[in-house]
Design a protein around this motif. Sequence first.
Motif, PDB file in Angstrom:
ATOM      1  N   ASN A 108      -7.625  -7.542  -4.199  1.00  0.00           N
ATOM      2  CA  ASN A 108      -7.063  -7.357  -2.865  1.00  0.00           C
ATOM      3  C   ASN A 108      -5.795  -8.186  -2.734  1.00  0.00           C
ATOM      4  O   ASN A 108      -5.765  -9.351  -3.147  1.00  0.00           O
ATOM      5  N   GLN A 121      -2.676  -5.894   4.148  1.00  0.00           N
ATOM      6  CA  GLN A 121      -3.711  -6.114   3.155  1.00  0.00           C
ATOM      7  C   GLN A 121      -4.167  -4.780   2.572  1.00  0.00           C
ATOM      8  O   GLN A 121      -4.363  -3.810   3.308  1.00  0.00           O
ATOM      9  N   TYR A 122      -4.338  -4.746   1.259  1.00  0.00           N
ATOM     10  CA  TYR A 122      -4.792  -3.512   0.619  1.00  0.00           C
ATOM     11  C   TYR A 122      -5.398  -3.830  -0.737  1.00  0.00           C
ATOM     12  O   TYR A 122      -5.140  -4.886  -1.322  1.00  0.00           O
ATOM     13  N   THR A 123      -6.200  -2.916  -1.233  1.00  0.00           N
ATOM     14  CA  THR A 123      -6.813  -3.045  -2.550  1.00  0.00           C
ATOM     15  C   THR A 123      -5.960  -2.305  -3.570  1.00  0.00           C
ATOM     16  O   THR A 123      -5.555  -1.163  -3.325  1.00  0.00           O
ATOM     17  N   HIS A 124      -5.676  -2.952  -4.687  1.00  0.00           N
ATOM     18  CA  HIS A 124      -4.886  -2.316  -5.731  1.00  0.00           C
ATOM     19  C   HIS A 124      -5.703  -2.250  -7.018  1.00  0.00           C
ATOM     20  O   HIS A 124      -6.564  -3.092  -7.282  1.00  0.00           O
ATOM     21  N   TYR A 161      -1.460   6.138  -2.005  1.00  0.00           N
ATOM     22  CA  TYR A 161      -1.900   6.073  -0.598  1.00  0.00           C
ATOM     23  C   TYR A 161      -0.763   6.504   0.309  1.00  0.00           C
ATOM     24  O   TYR A 161       0.404   6.150   0.092  1.00  0.00           O
ATOM     25  N   LYS A 210      -4.991  -1.647   7.315  1.00  0.00           N
ATOM     26  CA  LYS A 210      -4.178  -2.365   6.334  1.00  0.00           C
ATOM     27  C   LYS A 210      -3.143  -3.277   6.986  1.00  0.00           C
ATOM     28  O   LYS A 210      -2.818  -4.355   6.473  1.00  0.00           O
TER      29      LYS A 210
END
Length: 325
Positions: A108, A121-124, A161, A210
């Motif tokens: 994250n 914030q985001y998940t990669h 995304y 996000k």
Amino acid sequence: MKLKLSLVLLALTSILVLQGCGSNTETFANNAIDKDLRATIHAKNDSLLSALSNSDMKTFKKLGSPDFLKHLQGRIENAVWAFRKGILKTDYKIYHEYYNKHNKAYDNAKIESENGQYSLQYTHKNKETYVSLLTTSYADITDYLVTIIYEKIDGAWKLDYIHLDAFGQYGKNAQDYYKLAQQKHKAGFILDAFFYCTVAESCLNPAENKLTYNEEERITFYQKRWQEEVDKEYKFPQPLHNINSVPNVASISPINNPEGMFAVFTYETKVPVADTETLKMEFEEVKREIKRIYTGLDFDKKYIYYRAFNPGRYDNYYEFKEVKK
């Protein structure tokens, strides 16, 4: 009766080092990003928005990551409708963009905006990502944020995304409107404060979960608090007993035109709306009484609108527009 609202959102040149759940993310913002990389992403964004406008599946498949393509319909569903129907054009402005290097391939990331307005914030799933925040508008009034995230997979940048949602109005976002609300409240204009804060509250999630504004909790708190203050102070319908015909103010709400957001008072009158001469004479009294009663509104604006309707005929009204000279 509660008020009803008809609401239909700084260049960073530094390098930021940010924490991402235990790992470091090195972020390059805007002009600090390599110009060739920016040009590559900008070209992809142009292709993507064009594809949204005509449902070009070939382009989606060319741009998308394997995971994005696996769930293609669901991934584009939120963004495609407005462009495909022509509600939004494919021209846009770059709000902010971030090139990110992550220590871990699956983690994250959290990016703090340098101007202190929001965090992202985001998940990669890969070690390099690129976030584009683009703004576009409907009729130069309602602003939308297009959030796009690319990941570098096997040396190529792939779309992972995209999301579209309300961002604000007239180039101002939720936090900007909250600041305007604070200013109006400090000046004693509770109605204006409530209107501005409600715009802010309605645009708090332009990128799903996000993007989070730093003032989000305060915006939500004061929107509710000022709603309660307004409901306590102003009751509807409000009979204007000082006028012989006793018209009733049914509501007050904001109205948007290309020049900004203004107040509109809607009132019920016994004078037939077709009898414009008599209606205009009554309106002069209505206008005076409204200004006497609704002290929580700043009348020092370019326009104030008034809509007169007959009992049971809400869809048939005569509109007056008071223009500040």
